[in-house]
Design an enzyme around this catalytic site. Structure first.
Site, mmCIF file in Angstrom:
data_model
loop_
_atom_site.group_PDB
_atom_site.id
_atom_site.type_symbol
_atom_site.label_atom_id
_atom_site.label_comp_id
_atom_site.label_asym_id
_atom_site.label_seq_id
_atom_site.Cartn_x
_atom_site.Cartn_y
_atom_site.Cartn_z
ATOM 1 N N GLY A 1 0.802 -1.218 0.000
ATOM 2 C CA GLY A 1 0.000 0.000 0.000
ATOM 3 C C GLY A 1 0.832 1.264 0.000
ATOM 4 O O GLY A 1 2.036 1.248 -0.240
ATOM 5 N N GLY B 1 8.882 -4.943 -8.540
ATOM 6 C CA GLY B 1 9.707 -3.807 -8.978
ATOM 7 C C GLY B 1 11.197 -4.088 -8.816
ATOM 8 O O GLY B 1 11.635 -4.620 -7.790
ATOM 9 N N GLN B 2 11.972 -3.664 -9.815
ATOM 10 C CA GLN B 2 13.435 -3.820 -9.776
ATOM 11 C C GLN B 2 14.070 -2.993 -8.658
ATOM 12 O O GLN B 2 15.193 -3.247 -8.246
ATOM 13 C CB GLN B 2 13.994 -3.419 -11.156
ATOM 14 C CG GLN B 2 15.501 -3.363 -11.283
ATOM 15 C CD GLN B 2 16.178 -4.714 -11.073
ATOM 16 O OE1 GLN B 2 15.544 -5.766 -11.187
ATOM 17 N NE2 GLN B 2 17.458 -4.694 -10.749
ATOM 18 N N GLY C 1 5.429 4.114 -9.135
ATOM 19 C CA GLY C 1 6.141 2.848 -9.374
ATOM 20 C C GLY C 1 5.162 1.676 -9.351
ATOM 21 O O GLY C 1 5.226 0.776 -10.192
ATOM 22 N N HIS C 2 4.235 1.703 -8.388
ATOM 23 C CA HIS C 2 3.233 0.625 -8.323
ATOM 24 C C HIS C 2 2.317 0.683 -9.550
ATOM 25 O O HIS C 2 1.964 -0.359 -10.118
ATOM 26 C CB HIS C 2 2.380 0.765 -7.050
ATOM 27 C CG HIS C 2 3.153 0.598 -5.773
ATOM 28 N ND1 HIS C 2 3.432 1.649 -4.938
ATOM 29 C CD2 HIS C 2 3.686 -0.501 -5.183
ATOM 30 C CE1 HIS C 2 4.114 1.213 -3.888
ATOM 31 N NE2 HIS C 2 4.287 -0.084 -4.013
#
Ligand code: PAF
Length: 281
Positions: free
Chosen positions: A31, A147-148, A36-37
């Protein structure tokens, strides 16, 4: 948008989609979502028919001295962002649903967890792999996006998926950065403007190391560039160059060099990474 709070209703919903021949895409999150999300949702959408996210602040990946109680939360803001990104479901279980009394099974990946984040946060990855396995078994996705930015988490989850034969396609989304270069993170809200100025030296150091690697710098030179550019205000946990699959220190002959940095500014811990070199084999 469907909001599902129990494992049983989540599994039922996912199975009904799959019976219709639809591929389910999944973005696990804790959350307090940022761009990015949202980029992970968009990545999952390109590889599936129906995409959803989980919002679950996982207590087992925080040590007793970490920021579990203060971890930022905003369910209404998050669901608005997910809805406008085109998400069709949110899995939002209470803690008791994921960790009922008496639950005693953990998932632990060896090797790739032993250094760096694993050394500084000794119980962290066990918490991550346990919850990710449980989320996979609840959401039953065909595709999952990570995510990287959390590069070691990606390596650990990839190993868990291989070792435990999860029939799920793993997607890895590039790190999304603020215009000034700071990697997006839910924890950036803790940074004062002054902290943030120091934090920018992390992405600047990674870029300097990347430029040096691109012009043929040796590993020793690249490591020096990575470490010498960092603000002294950062209480450094590590700044190193590793093999991105194993998280063992890189050598001059490694095909890939990943620069990784983690440290604290005040009470906020920041981590970041960049691929510094990739030689086709
Ligand atoms: O990357 C995160 O936000 C968390 O570690 C994850 C994968 C959602 C597990 O709690």
């Amino acid at each position: 948008m469907h909001i599902l709070t129990s494992v049983a209703e989540m599994q039922k919903y996912s199975r009904s989609l799959q019976r219709q021949g639809l591929r389910v895409g999944f973005v696990p999150t804790m959350g307090y979502l940022h761009d990015g999300h949202v980029s992970l949702v968009e990545l999952a959408q390109r590889h599936s028919d129906v995409v959803g996210a989980s919002i679950f602040v996982n207590p087992t990946q925080f040590s007793p001295t970490e920021d579990l109680a203060q971890y930022p939360r905003d369910f209404d803001g998050d669901s608005a962002k997910l809805q406008s990104a085109g998400c069709q479901f949110i899995f939002f279980p209470p803690v008791q649903e994921m960790y009922p009394d008496g639950a005693s099974t953990v998932v632990e990946v060896e090797g790739v967890t032993s250094r760096y984040e694993g050394a500084f946060r000794p119980t962290h990855f066990r918490g991550v792999t346990t919850i990710v396995a449980k989320l996979f078994n609840s959401v039953l996705p065909d595709v999952a996006a990570f995510g990287q930015k959390d590069a070691q988490q990606v390596a650990v989850v990839r190993k868990m998926m291989q070792d435990l034969n999860f029939p799920i396609q793993l997607l890895v989304g590039e790190t999304v950065r603020e215009p000034d270069g700071l990697a997006m993170s839910s924890r950036n809200v803790y940074l004062s403007p002054e902290d943030r100025a120091h934090g920018l030296s992390i992405s600047a150091a990674l870029r300097a190391a990347q430029q040096l690697a691109a012009t043929g710098g040796t590993l020793r030179e690249v490591e020096h560039a990575l470490r010498s550019q960092l603000s002294p205000a950062i209480a450094l946990d590590y700044a190193d160059v590793v093999d991105p699959q194993t998280f063992h220190p890189a050598t001059d002959s490694s095909a890939e060099w990943l620069g990784i940095i983690a440290g604290k500014i005040g009470r906020t811990r920041l981590i970041d990474n960049m691929l510094l070199r990739s030689i086709p084999q």
